[in-house]
Design a protein around this motif. Sequence first.
Motif, PDB file in Angstrom:
ATOM      1  N   ASP A   2      30.386 198.676  47.529  1.00  0.00           N
ATOM      2  CA  ASP A   2      29.383 197.954  47.462  1.00  0.00           C
ATOM      3  C   ASP A   2      28.167 198.910  47.469  1.00  0.00           C
ATOM      4  OD1 ASP A   2      30.652 195.399  48.085  1.00  0.00           O
ATOM      5  OD2 ASP A   2      30.216 195.792  50.140  1.00  0.00           O
ATOM      6  N   GLU A   3      28.012 200.205  47.831  1.00  0.00           N
ATOM      7  CA  GLU A   3      27.093 201.293  47.438  1.00  0.00           C
ATOM      8  C   GLU A   3      27.110 201.601  46.276  1.00  0.00           C
ATOM      9  OE1 GLU A   3      27.234 204.785  49.722  1.00  0.00           O
ATOM     10  OE2 GLU A   3      27.616 203.872  51.772  1.00  0.00           O
ATOM     11  N   ALA A   4      28.253 201.645  45.453  1.00  0.00           N
ATOM     12  CA  ALA A   4      28.218 201.960  44.100  1.00  0.00           C
ATOM     13  C   ALA A   4      27.633 201.072  43.056  1.00  0.00           C
ATOM     14  CB  ALA A   4      29.402 202.378  43.735  1.00  0.00           C
ATOM     15  N   ILE A   5      28.089 199.607  43.585  1.00  0.00           N
ATOM     16  CA  ILE A   5      27.501 198.695  42.862  1.00  0.00           C
ATOM     17  C   ILE A   5      26.077 198.446  43.049  1.00  0.00           C
ATOM     18  CG2 ILE A   5      27.696 196.102  42.663  1.00  0.00           C
ATOM     19  CD1 ILE A   5      30.600 196.113  43.174  1.00  0.00           C
TER      20      ILE A   5
ATOM     21  N   ALA B 262      29.051 200.456  33.716  1.00  0.00           N
ATOM     22  CA  ALA B 262      29.167 200.070  35.202  1.00  0.00           C
ATOM     23  C   ALA B 262      30.248 200.625  35.570  1.00  0.00           C
ATOM     24  CB  ALA B 262      29.083 198.551  35.035  1.00  0.00           C
ATOM     25  N   THR B 263      31.521 200.445  35.067  1.00  0.00           N
ATOM     26  CA  THR B 263      32.803 200.826  35.770  1.00  0.00           C
ATOM     27  C   THR B 263      32.773 202.425  35.945  1.00  0.00           C
ATOM     28  OG1 THR B 263      33.622 198.849  34.937  1.00  0.00           O
ATOM     29  CG2 THR B 263      35.236 200.626  35.646  1.00  0.00           C
TER      30      THR B 263
ATOM     31  N   TYR C 236      30.307 207.605  41.094  1.00  0.00           N
ATOM     32  CA  TYR C 236      29.637 207.454  42.351  1.00  0.00           C
ATOM     33  C   TYR C 236      30.610 207.650  43.525  1.00  0.00           C
ATOM     34  CZ  TYR C 236      26.829 205.852  46.444  1.00  0.00           C
ATOM     35  OH  TYR C 236      26.124 205.834  47.508  1.00  0.00           O
ATOM     36  N   ILE C 237      31.609 206.881  43.661  1.00  0.00           N
ATOM     37  CA  ILE C 237      32.719 207.074  44.542  1.00  0.00           C
ATOM     38  C   ILE C 237      33.280 208.321  44.824  1.00  0.00           C
ATOM     39  CG2 ILE C 237      34.874 206.066  45.407  1.00  0.00           C
ATOM     40  CD1 ILE C 237      33.956 203.288  44.180  1.00  0.00           C
ATOM     41  N   GLY C 238      33.567 208.908  43.408  1.00  0.00           N
ATOM     42  CA  GLY C 238      34.054 210.211  43.497  1.00  0.00           C
ATOM     43  C   GLY C 238      33.154 211.232  44.001  1.00  0.00           C
ATOM     44  N   LYS C 239      32.014 211.290  43.725  1.00  0.00           N
ATOM     45  CA  LYS C 239      31.050 211.896  44.437  1.00  0.00           C
ATOM     46  C   LYS C 239      31.002 212.135  45.876  1.00  0.00           C
ATOM     47  CE  LYS C 239      28.404 212.917  40.070  1.00  0.00           C
ATOM     48  NZ  LYS C 239      27.203 212.494  39.302  1.00  0.00           N
TER      49      LYS C 239
END
Length: 196
Positions: free
Chosen positions: A127-130, A172-173, A179-182
């Motif tokens: 959700d944060e990443a989106i 976007a993907t 984002y999630i990786g970091k």
Amino acid sequence: MPNLRMYRSALNDEKALLRQVAAGDERAFTRIFEHYHQRLGMHIYRITRSESVAEELVHDVFLKIWRNRELLVEVENFPVYLFVISKNAALNALKKIAAERVKFTGLDDAEEGQAEQPDDYRYALIDEAIDQLPHQQRQVYLLSRHQRLSYHEIALQMGLSKETVKKYLQIATASIISYIGKSAKMSPVLVLKIFF
């Protein structure tokens, strides 16, 4: 064995149309495309079981036909020719998808240990990443992934071209994975394994 419905669906003046297409006539090409594209999409869907892959491959097949249009004068049976090209395209797409899945499962034991993340944490990170995405990319991503709309449906709803929708979805993907990786200090491969 060729799809009999496609085989019997030749246009009355198909030979003449194919000669016109071979000579670069875009109107003749449009007639051929409009006559076959839906049946071809259904045929590819039966192989791939994916609406978005089928849509993409229909366009790829017709683009290939247009690029090699000079060869059409030698084609004896266009429905069979179309069937063979589309079947090969669908099988190649399935091989590519399978190869990508295999690539993403080649993780070592240390990474496997990290895969035990609570669902709430995963969803919160996604959700944060989106939320970090620009407005249109976020909208395209949500319509595609959450509402399961096709590229065509999203394009119509948002007033964009299908190519723009496809590009926004890819960007976007990639942004979400990054984002999630970091945030979770994981490799992109592990992010895909755990979150997608």
